[in-house]
Design a protein around this motif. Structure first.
Motif, mmCIF file in Angstrom:
data_model
loop_
_atom_site.group_PDB
_atom_site.id
_atom_site.type_symbol
_atom_site.label_atom_id
_atom_site.label_comp_id
_atom_site.label_asym_id
_atom_site.label_seq_id
_atom_site.Cartn_x
_atom_site.Cartn_y
_atom_site.Cartn_z
ATOM 1 N N HIS A 6 60.571 77.481 100.879
ATOM 2 C CA HIS A 6 59.508 76.557 101.288
ATOM 3 C C HIS A 6 60.101 75.284 101.864
ATOM 4 N N ASP A 7 59.320 74.605 102.701
ATOM 5 C CA ASP A 7 59.741 73.314 103.247
ATOM 6 C C ASP A 7 59.625 72.225 102.195
ATOM 7 N N VAL A 8 58.608 72.350 101.332
ATOM 8 C CA VAL A 8 58.346 71.372 100.275
ATOM 9 C C VAL A 8 58.000 72.109 99.001
ATOM 10 N N VAL A 9 58.525 71.633 97.889
ATOM 11 C CA VAL A 9 58.128 72.152 96.577
ATOM 12 C C VAL A 9 57.608 70.974 95.756
ATOM 13 N N TRP A 10 56.867 71.290 94.714
ATOM 14 C CA TRP A 10 56.280 70.288 93.832
ATOM 15 C C TRP A 10 56.881 70.460 92.449
ATOM 16 N N ALA A 11 57.277 69.351 91.843
ATOM 17 C CA ALA A 11 57.888 69.388 90.517
ATOM 18 C C ALA A 11 57.245 68.340 89.619
ATOM 19 N N ALA A 12 57.390 68.524 88.320
ATOM 20 C CA ALA A 12 56.836 67.575 87.350
ATOM 21 C C ALA A 12 57.509 66.215 87.497
ATOM 22 N N ALA A 13 56.705 65.178 87.290
ATOM 23 C CA ALA A 13 57.201 63.804 87.399
ATOM 24 C C ALA A 13 57.319 63.150 86.025
ATOM 25 N N GLY A 14 57.631 63.967 85.010
ATOM 26 C CA GLY A 14 57.893 63.427 83.677
ATOM 27 C C GLY A 14 56.736 63.489 82.708
ATOM 28 N N THR A 15 55.551 63.893 83.195
ATOM 29 C CA THR A 15 54.397 64.069 82.318
ATOM 30 C C THR A 15 53.691 65.366 82.693
ATOM 31 N N PRO A 16 52.880 65.915 81.793
ATOM 32 C CA PRO A 16 52.134 67.136 82.111
ATOM 33 C C PRO A 16 50.959 66.904 83.066
ATOM 34 N N TYR A 17 50.806 65.699 83.584
ATOM 35 C CA TYR A 17 49.693 65.376 84.481
ATOM 36 C C TYR A 17 50.137 64.922 85.872
ATOM 37 N N ALA A 18 51.431 64.875 86.126
ATOM 38 C CA ALA A 18 51.904 64.299 87.374
ATOM 39 C C ALA A 18 52.980 65.168 88.023
ATOM 40 N N VAL A 19 52.928 65.228 89.355
ATOM 41 C CA VAL A 19 53.879 66.010 90.142
ATOM 42 C C VAL A 19 54.300 65.198 91.365
ATOM 43 N N PHE A 20 55.412 65.597 91.959
ATOM 44 C CA PHE A 20 55.860 64.945 93.182
ATOM 45 C C PHE A 20 56.392 65.996 94.147
ATOM 46 N N PRO A 21 56.301 65.726 95.464
ATOM 47 C CA PRO A 21 56.794 66.664 96.477
ATOM 48 C C PRO A 21 58.212 66.312 96.914
ATOM 49 N N MET A 22 58.983 67.343 97.245
ATOM 50 C CA MET A 22 60.327 67.096 97.766
ATOM 51 C C MET A 22 60.812 68.350 98.480
ATOM 52 N N ALA A 23 61.621 68.162 99.498
ATOM 53 C CA ALA A 23 62.267 69.300 100.151
ATOM 54 C C ALA A 23 63.172 69.955 99.115
ATOM 55 N N PRO A 24 63.134 71.278 98.986
ATOM 56 C CA PRO A 24 63.912 71.933 97.934
ATOM 57 C C PRO A 24 65.415 71.679 98.011
ATOM 58 N N GLU A 25 65.966 71.583 99.204
ATOM 59 C CA GLU A 25 67.395 71.319 99.337
ATOM 60 C C GLU A 25 67.734 69.967 98.717
ATOM 61 N N ASP A 26 66.882 68.958 98.963
ATOM 62 C CA ASP A 26 67.094 67.621 98.406
ATOM 63 C C ASP A 26 66.922 67.639 96.894
ATOM 64 N N LEU A 27 65.910 68.354 96.422
ATOM 65 C CA LEU A 27 65.656 68.446 94.987
ATOM 66 C C LEU A 27 66.866 69.036 94.266
ATOM 67 N N VAL A 28 67.397 70.124 94.794
ATOM 68 C CA VAL A 28 68.565 70.771 94.188
ATOM 69 C C VAL A 28 69.765 69.828 94.223
ATOM 70 N N ALA A 29 69.946 69.125 95.332
ATOM 71 C CA ALA A 29 71.076 68.194 95.451
ATOM 72 C C ALA A 29 70.953 67.051 94.433
ATOM 73 N N HIS A 30 69.782 66.464 94.312
ATOM 74 C CA HIS A 30 69.595 65.346 93.368
ATOM 75 C C HIS A 30 69.706 65.808 91.921
ATOM 76 N N ALA A 31 69.367 67.059 91.680
ATOM 77 C CA ALA A 31 69.492 67.609 90.327
ATOM 78 C C ALA A 31 70.938 67.996 90.017
ATOM 79 N N GLY A 32 71.790 68.022 91.036
ATOM 80 C CA GLY A 32 73.169 68.447 90.838
ATOM 81 C C GLY A 32 73.239 69.940 90.567
#
Length: 171
Positions: A134-160
């Motif tokens: 996908h071009d964009v994926v959505w992940a939890a933003a630290g609570t069960p009520y919030a999410v944020f969008p990010m390009a998956p390549e960037d998400l994987v990179a920031h997660a190490g």
């Protein structure tokens, strides 16, 4: 369903620790892209329904214990993690789902709200290649009520994260 986007962690719904992690990573603008929902987005299905996206566009952040050591696996929302593939990838003897208290202790977040990065402790991260579909994926933003969008390549990179194939295959 209403969502709000604000520039502060409280208004956006992002967990304060996660909002701070975004700022520390130079991603402060993402705080304003966090979407908070009145109903929980604890499961991938709940999140996809609230956002209006495909189930596979949800990035699940799952904590496992590999020989007792926590490891984070990032998986698309429509797939299951194959523990045997994780075990082989890590060269571990045994891989199990981490207990609730281990998840909280390791990440600083409750199950259903664990983001892909910004955790209390540093853990090894495996990211399934399916996220890259996908071009964009959505992940939890630290609570069960919030999410944020990010390009998956960037998400994987920031997660190490290390890209791997640990998705359970259906026959």
């Amino acid at each position: 369903m209403t969502t709000t986007a604000a520039t502060d962690a409280e208004g956006s719904g992002a967990h304060p620790r996660f909002a701070e992690a975004l700022r520390e990573l130079g991603l402060g603008d993402l705080v304003g892209q966090v979407r908070r929902f009145p109903d929980a987005t604890r499961t991938a299905a709940e999140a996809a329904a609230a956002i209006g996206c495909e189930l596979s566009q949800i990035c699940k952040s799952l904590i496992f214990a590999a020989d007792g050591v926590p490891v984070l696996v990032l998986m698309d929302g429509s797939s299951l993690v194959d523990l045997e593939l994780v075990r082989k990838e890590l060269g571990a003897d045994k891989v199990t789902r981490a207990k609730v208290d281990v998840v909280r202790e390791t990440t600083g977040y409750a199950i259903g709200g664990v983001p892909p990065f910004g955790h209390r402790t540093r853990t090894r991260v495996l990211a399934d290649r399916s996220l890259l579909e996908h071009d964009v994926v959505w992940a939890a933003a630290g609570t069960p009520y919030a999410v944020f969008p990010m390009a998956p390549e960037d998400l994987v990179a920031h997660a190490g994260g290390t890209l791997v194939d640990v998705r359970e295959r259906t026959a």
